[in-house]
Structure formats: C-alpha cells, structure tokens
Design a protein around this motif. Structure first.
Motif, PDB file in Angstrom:
ATOM      1  N   GLU A 283       0.833  -1.204   0.000  1.00 43.71           N
ATOM      2  CA  GLU A 283       0.000   0.000   0.000  1.00 43.71           C
ATOM      3  C   GLU A 283       0.866   1.252   0.000  1.00 43.71           C
ATOM      4  N   ILE A 284       1.933   1.211   0.814  1.00 45.77           N
ATOM      5  CA  ILE A 284       2.833   2.363   0.874  1.00 45.77           C
ATOM      6  C   ILE A 284       3.553   2.551  -0.452  1.00 45.77           C
ATOM      7  N   ASN A 285       4.027   1.455  -1.046  1.00 46.25           N
ATOM      8  CA  ASN A 285       4.788   1.535  -2.288  1.00 46.25           C
ATOM      9  C   ASN A 285       3.948   1.960  -3.490  1.00 46.25           C
ATOM     10  N   ARG A 286       2.626   1.894  -3.342  1.00 45.15           N
ATOM     11  CA  ARG A 286       1.748   2.387  -4.411  1.00 45.15           C
ATOM     12  C   ARG A 286       1.987   3.859  -4.680  1.00 45.15           C
ATOM     13  N   TRP A 287       2.501   4.581  -3.662  1.00 47.22           N
ATOM     14  CA  TRP A 287       2.667   6.032  -3.760  1.00 47.22           C
ATOM     15  C   TRP A 287       4.116   6.447  -3.996  1.00 47.22           C
ATOM     16  N   ARG A 288       4.976   5.496  -4.347  1.00 48.82           N
ATOM     17  CA  ARG A 288       6.395   5.812  -4.484  1.00 48.82           C
ATOM     18  C   ARG A 288       6.696   6.700  -5.695  1.00 48.82           C
ATOM     19  N   TRP A 289       5.692   6.927  -6.542  1.00 42.32           N
ATOM     20  CA  TRP A 289       5.866   7.811  -7.696  1.00 42.32           C
ATOM     21  C   TRP A 289       5.824   9.292  -7.297  1.00 42.32           C
ATOM     22  N   ILE A 290       5.349   9.580  -6.076  1.00 44.12           N
ATOM     23  CA  ILE A 290       5.145  10.976  -5.670  1.00 44.12           C
ATOM     24  C   ILE A 290       6.438  11.798  -5.689  1.00 44.12           C
ATOM     25  N   PRO A 291       7.571  11.310  -5.114  1.00 41.80           N
ATOM     26  CA  PRO A 291       8.795  12.127  -5.169  1.00 41.80           C
ATOM     27  C   PRO A 291       9.211  12.498  -6.589  1.00 41.80           C
ATOM     28  N   ASN A 292       9.136  11.543  -7.516  1.00 42.17           N
ATOM     29  CA  ASN A 292       9.500  11.849  -8.902  1.00 42.17           C
ATOM     30  C   ASN A 292       8.530  12.848  -9.527  1.00 42.17           C
ATOM     31  N   ALA A 293       7.248  12.723  -9.178  1.00 35.65           N
ATOM     32  CA  ALA A 293       6.249  13.663  -9.699  1.00 35.65           C
ATOM     33  C   ALA A 293       6.546  15.086  -9.210  1.00 35.65           C
ATOM     34  N   LEU A 294       6.929  15.205  -7.938  1.00 40.73           N
ATOM     35  CA  LEU A 294       7.267  16.517  -7.377  1.00 40.73           C
ATOM     36  C   LEU A 294       8.521  17.082  -8.037  1.00 40.73           C
ATOM     37  N   THR A 295       9.465  16.210  -8.350  1.00 42.21           N
ATOM     38  CA  THR A 295      10.679  16.651  -9.032  1.00 42.21           C
ATOM     39  C   THR A 295      10.348  17.194 -10.419  1.00 42.21           C
ATOM     40  N   PHE A 296       9.505  16.485 -11.167  1.00 37.58           N
ATOM     41  CA  PHE A 296       9.125  16.956 -12.500  1.00 37.58           C
ATOM     42  C   PHE A 296       8.257  18.213 -12.424  1.00 37.58           C
ATOM     43  N   LEU A 297       7.507  18.362 -11.320  1.00 33.44           N
ATOM     44  CA  LEU A 297       6.761  19.601 -11.104  1.00 33.44           C
ATOM     45  C   LEU A 297       7.734  20.779 -10.993  1.00 33.44           C
ATOM     46  N   ARG A 298       8.838  20.566 -10.273  1.00 34.48           N
ATOM     47  CA  ARG A 298       9.845  21.624 -10.142  1.00 34.48           C
ATOM     48  C   ARG A 298      10.447  21.982 -11.496  1.00 34.48           C
ATOM     49  N   LEU A 299      10.651  20.979 -12.332  1.00 36.32           N
ATOM     50  CA  LEU A 299      11.155  21.255 -13.685  1.00 36.32           C
ATOM     51  C   LEU A 299      10.171  22.122 -14.465  1.00 36.32           C
ATOM     52  N   LEU A 300       8.886  21.823 -14.328  1.00 31.36           N
ATOM     53  CA  LEU A 300       7.863  22.608 -15.023  1.00 31.36           C
ATOM     54  C   LEU A 300       7.761  24.025 -14.470  1.00 31.36           C
ATOM     55  N   LEU A 301       8.016  24.176 -13.169  1.00 29.38           N
ATOM     56  CA  LEU A 301       7.909  25.494 -12.536  1.00 29.38           C
ATOM     57  C   LEU A 301       8.995  26.462 -12.989  1.00 29.38           C
ATOM     58  N   ILE A 302      10.041  25.936 -13.630  1.00 34.17           N
ATOM     59  CA  ILE A 302      11.112  26.811 -14.122  1.00 34.17           C
ATOM     60  C   ILE A 302      10.565  27.827 -15.122  1.00 34.17           C
ATOM     61  N   VAL A 303       9.615  27.402 -15.959  1.00 33.07           N
ATOM     62  CA  VAL A 303       9.073  28.285 -17.006  1.00 33.07           C
ATOM     63  C   VAL A 303       8.305  29.471 -16.411  1.00 33.07           C
ATOM     64  N   PRO A 304       7.275  29.251 -15.563  1.00 31.64           N
ATOM     65  CA  PRO A 304       6.585  30.412 -14.993  1.00 31.64           C
ATOM     66  C   PRO A 304       7.493  31.265 -14.107  1.00 31.64           C
ATOM     67  N   PHE A 305       8.462  30.632 -13.440  1.00 31.25           N
ATOM     68  CA  PHE A 305       9.408  31.396 -12.619  1.00 31.25           C
ATOM     69  C   PHE A 305      10.230  32.338 -13.490  1.00 31.25           C
TER      70      PHE A 305
END
Length: 201
Positions: free
Chosen positions: A18-40
């Motif tokens: 159940e816990i490992n089902r959510w292990r994609w979250i850190p990578n998703a947050l990292t890619f969110l930071r990559l996307l935030l470079i543009v509006p920044f």
C-alpha cells in the motif's frame, strides 16, 4: 503460532504494498519543479517579483517534501537521483540568467556560476571516459555554494518585491556566491586531479 506469524507477515506485506503504491510521488514533485522553471523565468523577466517569489517558494517546499518522502519511505529511484539535482540546478541557473539579463546581477557572476557547473560536469565526464567510473557525490563546499546561491536569489527576489530586506544583501550576496563558487570549483578540481593520479599510478 505459525499461522499467527503467517497472518502477521501477510498484513505487513499488504501495508508495504500500500505504501509503495505512492512511491511515484517524489519523482512527480521533481518533474513539477522542472515545469515550474518556465513560470518562474517569465515572472522574473517581467519583474513580477512577488509571483516569482511564490513560485520559488513552492519549488523549494516541493524539493524538501520529495526529499523527505524518499528518505522516510525509501522511495528512491535512479530517475529521481538524476532529475532532482537537474531540477534544482535548472531553477538556479535560470534565476541567475534572468537576474543578469534584467541588469540586477553582473554578467561576470553568471559566467562564474555557469562556468563552475560546466567545470564540474566536464570534469566528471572526462574522468568517466578517460580514466574510469566513479561515484559523483557533492562535496561539503559544493553544498555550501548551492545553499549560498539559493539564499542570495531568495534575498534578491524578496528585496525586488518590496518586502523587508536590507540593501547590503545584494553586494554581500554577490561576493559570497563568488567566494564559494571559486573555492568549491578549485576543490572539485583538486579532488579529481588526485583521483586521476591515484588511478593512473
């Protein structure tokens, strides 16, 4: 007794899955930071400093949170190990580039910051292809330089946004970034030179 232990093991296994089902979250947050470079970058270039500050804070919080999740639940991955520092460095280099283009930071400082990073990457690649593979780990001085760069960008954006920040923060920050960039760059060069000597002699 054996049946109870089996049942307990099954429960533990279910919880782990159940816990490992959510292990994609850190990578998703990292890619969110990559996307935030543009509006920044857009907000910073158009001198919308409060918007830029908000985006920068969101990126910093996501960085801290994904690091916490990766350590707490062992949600580490090869993709995350590569993308996380790229996202951080991309945001910082973008900040220094835009602040240089808008005349807030001197050109030589951006050249120094970018040159240091290119020196590190180039040195690592040269070592890898001509001498041998090694684990690239940031040094204490490298971490200090990154921290100083982040704090200085934050201080500049806060000041430009009209929020409380002493005027001396900009010149002081410029020399702090300069000193830590030069010292950490020289340190990396010496470390690689010593490793190269040891590997070939």
């Amino acid at each position: 007794m054996g049946r109870r232990r089996q049942r307990l093991n099954e429960q533990v296994g279910t919880q782990v899955r159940e816990i490992n089902r959510w292990r994609w979250i850190p990578n998703a947050l990292t890619f969110l930071r990559l996307l935030l470079i543009v509006p920044f970058a857009i907000a910073l270039y158009h001198e919308e400093y409060r918007t830029a500050l908000l985006v920068f804070v969101v990126a910093a919080l996501s960085d801290g949170f994904d690091g916490f999740l990766a350590r707490q639940f062992d949600w580490k991955s090869r993709v995350g190990a590569i993308a996380d520092p790229l996202a951080d460095k991309g945001l910082l280099i973008t900040a220094y580039l835009i602040l240089t283009l808008t005349g807030i930071l001197p050109v030589w400082l951006f050249v120094l910051v970018l040159g240091r990073d290119l020196l590190i990457v180039g040195g690592a690649l040269a070592f890898h292809y001509f001498i041998g593979r090694f684990e690239m780990a940031p040094s204490l001085l490298g971490k200090l330089n990154t921290l100083v760069q982040i704090v200085v960008v934050l201080a500049i954006v806060v000041y430009q946004a009209g929020l409380p920040m002493p005027a001396w923060a900009l010149p002081c920050g410029i020399w702090l970034v300069t000193a830590t960039a030069v010292i950490s760059g020289l340190h990396y060069t010496l470390v690689w030179a010593r490793r190269a000597w040891q590997a070939t002699h």
